[in-house]
Design a protein around this motif. Structure first.
Motif, short mmCIF file in Angstrom:
data_model
loop_
_atom_site.label_atom_id
_atom_site.label_comp_id
_atom_site.label_asym_id
_atom_site.label_seq_id
_atom_site.Cartn_x
_atom_site.Cartn_y
_atom_site.Cartn_z
N ARG A 42 38.83 -20.87 -27.60
CA ARG A 42 37.71 -19.92 -27.62
C ARG A 42 36.42 -20.60 -27.16
O ARG A 42 35.63 -20.01 -26.42
CB ARG A 42 37.52 -19.36 -29.04
N ALA A 43 36.21 -21.83 -27.59
CA ALA A 43 35.00 -22.55 -27.20
C ALA A 43 34.97 -22.81 -25.70
O ALA A 43 33.94 -22.61 -25.03
CB ALA A 43 34.89 -23.86 -27.98
N LEU A 53 32.36 -21.36 -22.70
CA LEU A 53 31.60 -22.25 -21.82
C LEU A 53 31.99 -22.10 -20.35
O LEU A 53 31.42 -22.78 -19.48
CB LEU A 53 31.80 -23.71 -22.25
N ASP A 54 32.95 -21.23 -20.06
CA ASP A 54 33.37 -21.02 -18.68
C ASP A 54 32.31 -20.27 -17.87
O ASP A 54 32.38 -20.21 -16.65
CB ASP A 54 34.70 -20.26 -18.64
N GLY A 56 25.03 -24.00 -19.01
CA GLY A 56 23.73 -24.60 -18.76
C GLY A 56 22.86 -24.62 -20.01
O GLY A 56 22.19 -25.62 -20.30
N MET A 57 22.86 -23.53 -20.79
CA MET A 57 22.08 -23.50 -22.02
C MET A 57 22.65 -24.46 -23.06
O MET A 57 21.91 -25.14 -23.78
CB MET A 57 22.03 -22.07 -22.57
N TYR A 58 23.99 -24.52 -23.12
CA TYR A 58 24.60 -25.44 -24.07
C TYR A 58 24.22 -26.88 -23.75
O TYR A 58 23.86 -27.66 -24.65
CB TYR A 58 26.13 -25.29 -24.05
N GLU A 59 24.27 -27.25 -22.48
CA GLU A 59 23.91 -28.62 -22.09
C GLU A 59 22.44 -28.91 -22.37
O GLU A 59 22.08 -30.01 -22.81
CB GLU A 59 24.24 -28.84 -20.60
N PHE A 60 21.58 -27.93 -22.14
CA PHE A 60 20.16 -28.11 -22.42
C PHE A 60 19.93 -28.32 -23.92
O PHE A 60 19.18 -29.22 -24.33
CB PHE A 60 19.37 -26.89 -21.94
N ALA A 97 31.67 -18.41 -30.79
CA ALA A 97 32.77 -19.27 -30.37
C ALA A 97 32.77 -20.61 -31.10
O ALA A 97 33.67 -21.43 -30.89
CB ALA A 97 32.69 -19.51 -28.86
N GLY A 98 31.77 -20.84 -31.95
CA GLY A 98 31.71 -22.08 -32.70
C GLY A 98 31.13 -23.25 -31.96
O GLY A 98 31.23 -24.40 -32.41
N VAL A 99 30.49 -22.99 -30.82
CA VAL A 99 29.90 -24.07 -30.02
C VAL A 99 28.50 -24.42 -30.51
O VAL A 99 28.10 -25.58 -30.52
CB VAL A 99 29.86 -23.67 -28.53
N LEU A 100 27.74 -23.39 -30.91
CA LEU A 100 26.38 -23.57 -31.41
C LEU A 100 26.26 -23.07 -32.84
O LEU A 100 27.03 -22.22 -33.28
CB LEU A 100 25.38 -22.83 -30.52
#
Length: 230
Positions: A8-9, A13-14, A20-24, A58-61
């Protein structure tokens, strides 16, 4: 069947904007507001909120409401985002290199003066398997385990560790995947011995006396099978 959290994560991120926002946010090393995330990728605040909430789902942030230091306490604190901190790893078929690495590291740290590296690794693997089995037994209190119940419990535990267990018969569980492959191809005798000791220790921790872990190498599968004893 629920999707794997890591899948899911990765799916979230695909999207290029989300990535881009996640990396920032990850590189900022501090809580980031929606406005900051939107500006980083050049989109509106409303669209950024949509994508950020997808990443949270998705549990990334991780999202909280937090006011920046030094600002007056007027109105509602803004929503800010931070990485959850967990690793995101997907391997098909499943691999458990961290488990093997932990066993080998513990073996190095705890090896006796007269104990060879291979013997220390096998002993540590058995201890690690015993810990997992004993912990499950403490939490679930299954009582005395017959062969059928023991195989069912072991199957669930080994599924979570990537062994892909399958019931060949009511008295045998075949392990269709080696979670330590392709390291097993480089040193099959050593890795199979570690695997065998780990599974033997797990059964011992469960107090599953009616089930035996035995070496039964087969191409493309784990070298161990679980068999109910007569």
């Amino acid at each position: 069947m629920a999707a794997d959290p890591a899948i899911r994560a990765i799916a979230a991120l695909d999207d290029e904007l989300r990535r881009g926002m996640y990396e920032f946010i990850r590189d900022a090393r501090r809580p980031v507001t929606r406005d900051e995330a939107a500006a980083a990728v050049g989109i509106s605040r409303k669209l950024a909120a949509f994508h950020l909430d997808k990443l949270v789902a998705a549990g990334v942030l991780h999202a909280t409401f937090q006011r920046a230091t030094g600002l007056r306490r007027v109105g509602r604190a803004p929503k800010v985002y931070e990485p959850t901190g967990g690793d995101i790893r997907v391997s098909l078929p499943p691999r458990q290199y961290d488990l093997l690495a932990g066993i080998l590291l513990d073996a190095v740290l705890a090896a006796g003066a007269d104990e060879g590296a291979r013997d220390a690794a096998v002993r540590t693997a058995r201890e690690r398997g015993h810990e997992i089995g004993a912990d499950h037994r403490r939490r679930t209190r299954p009582g005395r385990l017959g062969a059928e119940r023991a195989l069912t419990i072991a199957t669930g535990l080994l599924e979570s560790h990537g062994f892909a267990p399958a019931r060949d018969s009511p008295r045998c569980v075949r392990l269709r995947n080696c979670p330590f492959h392709p390291l097993a191809e480089r040193a099959p005798d050593t890795v199979c011995a570690i695997n065998h000791a780990f599974l033997d220790g797990l059964l011992d921790g469960l107090d599953a006396r009616s089930v035996t872990a035995r070496l039964a190498p087969q191409a493309g599968e784990c070298c161990v099978r679980l068999t109910a004893t007569t």
